[in-house]
Design an enzyme around this catalytic site. Structure first.
Site, PDB file in Angstrom:
ATOM      1  CB  VAL A  30      50.557  69.482  47.847  1.00 21.19           C
ATOM      2  CG1 VAL A  30      51.056  69.123  49.110  1.00 21.19           C
ATOM      3  CG2 VAL A  30      50.332  71.287  48.146  1.00 21.19           C
ATOM      4  CB  CYS A  31      51.847  65.408  47.403  1.00 19.94           C
ATOM      5  SG  CYS A  31      52.186  63.628  47.349  1.00 19.94           S
ATOM      6  CB  ALA A  32      50.516  63.161  43.061  1.00 18.12           C
ATOM      7  N   GLY A  33      50.486  66.521  42.923  1.00 15.45           N
ATOM      8  CA  GLY A  33      49.774  67.651  42.006  1.00 15.45           C
ATOM      9  C   GLY A  33      50.732  68.272  40.888  1.00 15.45           C
ATOM     10  CB  THR A  58      56.801  65.771  43.728  1.00 15.09           C
ATOM     11  OG1 THR A  58      55.492  65.113  44.011  1.00 15.09           O
ATOM     12  CG2 THR A  58      57.795  64.477  43.182  1.00 15.09           C
TER      13      THR A  58
END
Length: 306
Positions: free
Chosen positions: A99-102, A119
């Site tokens: 999720v996102c910056a992951g 992202t």
């Protein structure tokens, strides 16, 4: 899938973590692993994790929530052990997600190479620059490519998790989870990250914001300009000029039509017929909806490719 392992890094965003965890809670065993037992979330809430990884089966899921950082490069770096776990699980036939910056963790593990990914919209250009062998799909909610699943920022992690839940248990079961969470049944991955309600709010005109609040809450109803102007306490001409200037060229009517069209596209993407979608968003019949769809280039809200 019997277990979901969340890999937590310092500064983890709570909703990146809590949204998917709520979707999977009750159906799977949830495990939270980190380098240290105690870490602090981006919102300042202490989080407790375990440092020992569980034994994983092929059908289990590893998910990396995002974290707080101005750039991907400036964020926390996963340990080599964590990157090796991601690679090994995927090589064994398992699914990994972010999720996102992951997505940075999946990129460091080499799992984005040759695959579609996404992202948060603020990080897409940097992700593409850091991992040129990946295909960064901009302005979508999530992507699925060869058991590598990536989503945009924050709340889109819920959509990603519902998609994975639906793939395993069917759309009816996923809809029940979504209903319990009081969210949309499930937004398709190809839908844009920023709705029209967000795209046209980046201004400082309080009068226009008040009118937008009224339109946002009642866009399926007839909203004559006279009513909107009276609500704002200005003349119709003044409102039209201010609204057009603040929204980058939209009149109040065009803004309302944009909201109707966006909602209709969502309904059609989830199986609604043109006529029923048109009526639900406030059109008398499908003719106006067809004209708007022909006039405006709208990306179909199709399902992501598996």
């Amino acid at each position: 899938m019997t277990r979901v392992v969340f890999v937590l890094l310092p500064g983890v965003h709570l909703l990146d973590l809590a949204g998917p965890a709520q979707v999977f809670h009750g159906a799977y065993q949830l495990t939270y692993v980190a380098e240290r037992e105690h870490l602090t979330s981006a919102q300042g809430l202490p989080v407790v994790a375990q440092t020992r990884w569980p034994e994983l089966e092929r059908d289990d899921l590893i998910l990396v929530p995002g974290w707080r950082a101005a750039t991907l490069r400036a964020g926390p770096r996963p340990r080599e052990e964590e990157l090796a776990r991601l690679r090994a699980h995927h090589a064994a036939g398992g699914t990994v997600a972010s999720v996102c910056a992951g997505a940075e963790a999946l990129g460091l593990a080499g799992l984005l190479d040759g695959r579609r990914c996404t992202t948060h919209h603020d990080l897409q250009d940097e992700l593409a620059a850091r991992y040129p062998r990946a295909t960064v799909v901009r302005d979508v909610l999530y992507t699925v490519d060869d058991r590598v699943v990536t989503s945009a920022g924050i709340a889109s992690g819920i959509d990603l998790a519902l998609h994975l839940f639906s793939a395993r248990h069917g759309p009816a079961a996923a809809a029940r989870v979504a209903r319990d969470m009081v969210v949309y049944a499930r937004r398709n991955g190809g839908e844009p990250q920023a709705s029209a309600m967000l795209r046209h709010r980046a201004h400082l005109d309080d009068t226009v914001h008040r009118v937008q609040d009224l339109i946002d809450g009642h866009f399926t109803e007839p909203l004559p300009l006279s009513r909107l102007a009276a609500h704002a306490g200005v003349s119709e001409r003044t409102l039209t000029r201010a609204f057009t200037r603040a929204t980058g060229g939209l009149t109040p009517l065009r803004y309302q039509q944009t909201l109707r069209l966006e909602r209709a596209e969502h309904l059609i993407g989830h199986g609604a017929m043109m006529e029923s979608a048109a009526r639900e968003v406030g059109f008398e019949d499908a003719r106006m909806l067809r004209r708007l769809r022909a006039r405006v280039t709208v990306r179909p809200a199709g399902r992501p490719s598996p």
